[in-house]
Scaffold this motif. Structure first.
Motif, PDB file in Angstrom:
ATOM      1  N   ASP A 202       0.833  -1.215   0.000  1.00 57.85           N
ATOM      2  CA  ASP A 202       0.000   0.000   0.000  1.00 57.85           C
ATOM      3  C   ASP A 202       0.861   1.256   0.000  1.00 57.85           C
ATOM      4  O   ASP A 202       0.926   1.991   0.984  1.00 57.85           O
ATOM      5  CB  ASP A 202      -0.921  -0.018   1.216  1.00 57.85           C
ATOM      6  CG  ASP A 202      -2.027   1.019   1.109  1.00 57.85           C
ATOM      7  OD1 ASP A 202      -2.109   1.698   0.067  1.00 57.85           O
ATOM      8  OD2 ASP A 202      -2.809   1.159   2.064  1.00 57.85           O
ATOM      9  N   GLN A 203       1.485   1.511  -1.129  1.00 59.96           N
ATOM     10  CA  GLN A 203       2.384   2.669  -1.216  1.00 59.96           C
ATOM     11  C   GLN A 203       1.627   3.990  -1.253  1.00 59.96           C
ATOM     12  O   GLN A 203       2.164   5.031  -0.904  1.00 59.96           O
ATOM     13  CB  GLN A 203       3.251   2.527  -2.472  1.00 59.96           C
ATOM     14  CG  GLN A 203       4.103   1.266  -2.459  1.00 59.96           C
ATOM     15  CD  GLN A 203       4.853   1.041  -3.760  1.00 59.96           C
ATOM     16  OE1 GLN A 203       4.644   1.755  -4.737  1.00 59.96           O
ATOM     17  NE2 GLN A 203       5.722   0.049  -3.777  1.00 59.96           N
ATOM     18  N   GLY A 204       0.374   3.947  -1.680  1.00 55.26           N
ATOM     19  CA  GLY A 204      -0.399   5.181  -1.768  1.00 55.26           C
ATOM     20  C   GLY A 204      -1.318   5.430  -0.595  1.00 55.26           C
ATOM     21  O   GLY A 204      -2.055   6.420  -0.571  1.00 55.26           O
ATOM     22  N   GLY A 205      -1.303   4.558   0.400  1.00 53.18           N
ATOM     23  CA  GLY A 205      -2.154   4.733   1.571  1.00 53.18           C
ATOM     24  C   GLY A 205      -3.630   4.609   1.277  1.00 53.18           C
ATOM     25  O   GLY A 205      -4.461   5.325   1.832  1.00 53.18           O
ATOM     26  N   THR A 206      -3.983   3.658   0.392  1.00 54.47           N
ATOM     27  CA  THR A 206      -5.385   3.489   0.012  1.00 54.47           C
ATOM     28  C   THR A 206      -6.188   2.665   1.011  1.00 54.47           C
ATOM     29  O   THR A 206      -7.406   2.640   0.948  1.00 54.47           O
ATOM     30  CB  THR A 206      -5.490   2.812  -1.374  1.00 54.47           C
ATOM     31  OG1 THR A 206      -4.802   1.549  -1.340  1.00 54.47           O
ATOM     32  CG2 THR A 206      -4.866   3.686  -2.444  1.00 54.47           C
TER      33      THR A 206
END
Length: 295
Positions: A202-206
């Motif tokens: 989850d690199q985008g913090g979704t």
């Protein structure tokens, strides 16, 4: 609705711009600006995005991209019946299947998980790209859970995409959904492992995988800003108490008045992942096998 001065309409995707070329130039520019605002506000303020989509829809209801944007805006605002109608209209215009998963999710939103599950078994699913198939699998698993079939939901999510170590735009959400399904059937240790895997992807913090992990580990977070506000309020109270002997000074200290602090691009899998068609309907037997034997 007001359009910010920095919005020119040129920000839209080139394919959408191509569709708008069928309109008079001034009208196309107005529609484009409203579509830009839909995209800009979709996550930040779904209701505003919905408002801009309605303007675009009034101006160009025969443009497929406009109907699709109106569908996503309605979907984000929780207006599932309206969203489904717009998605169906866009699909009729284009003949594509890309909207099939979100259409099925609208059926879930309308309280019809059986319909969503039936859509997961339709031939349209076979025409979806890999990302679309993953979305369809997520919707089908959600429908299973809506119907109280938690074990079947676990089995539905098991797939080559879930087993792959490659990180794709949808990997975090797929792992998170699997962890959540495992937790629902009481497989807490496995759920924790998959929440950790979701967090890694989850690199985008979704997702809120980090919070779920902390919850399972019994970790409690303290809101530093909230504590700071409480300390400030306590200090203000003490100061006010010290000045009660002088009414005028107390009024001066309080003179400031009250303060109030105030959603799939195509993806490529590893070579060792086979091009399987999503199978998300006949999982009941597999779900029974998935249940751990009671000792």
């Amino acid at each position: 609705m007001p359009i910010p001065e920095d919005v020119t309409g040129e920000e839209i995707d080139k394919d959408v711009r191509q569709e708008l070329m069928s309109l008079p130039k001034t009208l196309a520019e107005d529609v484009a600006k409203n579509l830009v605002m839909v995209a800009r506000m979709l996550d930040e303020d779904p209701q505003k995005a919905y408002g801009y989509s309605r303007v675009a829809l009034r101006l160009a209801s025969r443009v497929a991209a406009v109907r699709e944007a109106a569908g996503f805006a309605a979907y984000a605002a929780g207006k599932y019946s309206e969203a489904l109608a717009e998605f169906r209209a866009a699909r009729r215009m284009t003949g594509g299947v890309e909207l099939w998963p979100v259409m099925a999710d609208c059926e879930r939103g309308l309280g019809r998980p059986e319909k969503a599950l039936a859509m997961a078994g339709e031939p349209e699913v076979q025409k979806l790209d890999r990302a679309g198939q993953v979305e369809m699998r997520l919707v089908a698993a959600g429908a299973r859970r809506d119907m109280g079939q938690a074990d079947a939901a676990v089995v539905t999510l098991q797939s080559p995409e879930l087993a792959s170590n490659a990180v794709q735009p949808w990997t975090a959400r797929l792992r998170y959904a699997y962890a959540d399904a495992l937790l629902e059937v009481g497989r807490e240790d496995e759920a924790r492992d998959w929440f950790a895997k979701a967090l890694e992807a989850d690199q985008g913090g979704t997702t809120d995988a980090s919070d779920r992990l902390a919850e399972l580990d019994g970790v409690e977070f303290t809101d530093v800003l909230e504590d700071s506000d409480e300390v400030d309020e306590a200090e203000e109270t003490d100061e006010a108490g010290e000045s009660t002997g002088d009414t005028e000074k107390a009024k001066d200290a309080a003179g400031g008045g009250e303060r109030r602090d105030g959603g799939v691009p195509p993806v490529a899998l590893d070579d060792d992942v086979t091009d399987e068609v999503v199978e998300v309907v006949d999982v009941d037997d597999a779900a029974e096998r998935e249940r751990p034997e009671k000792g």
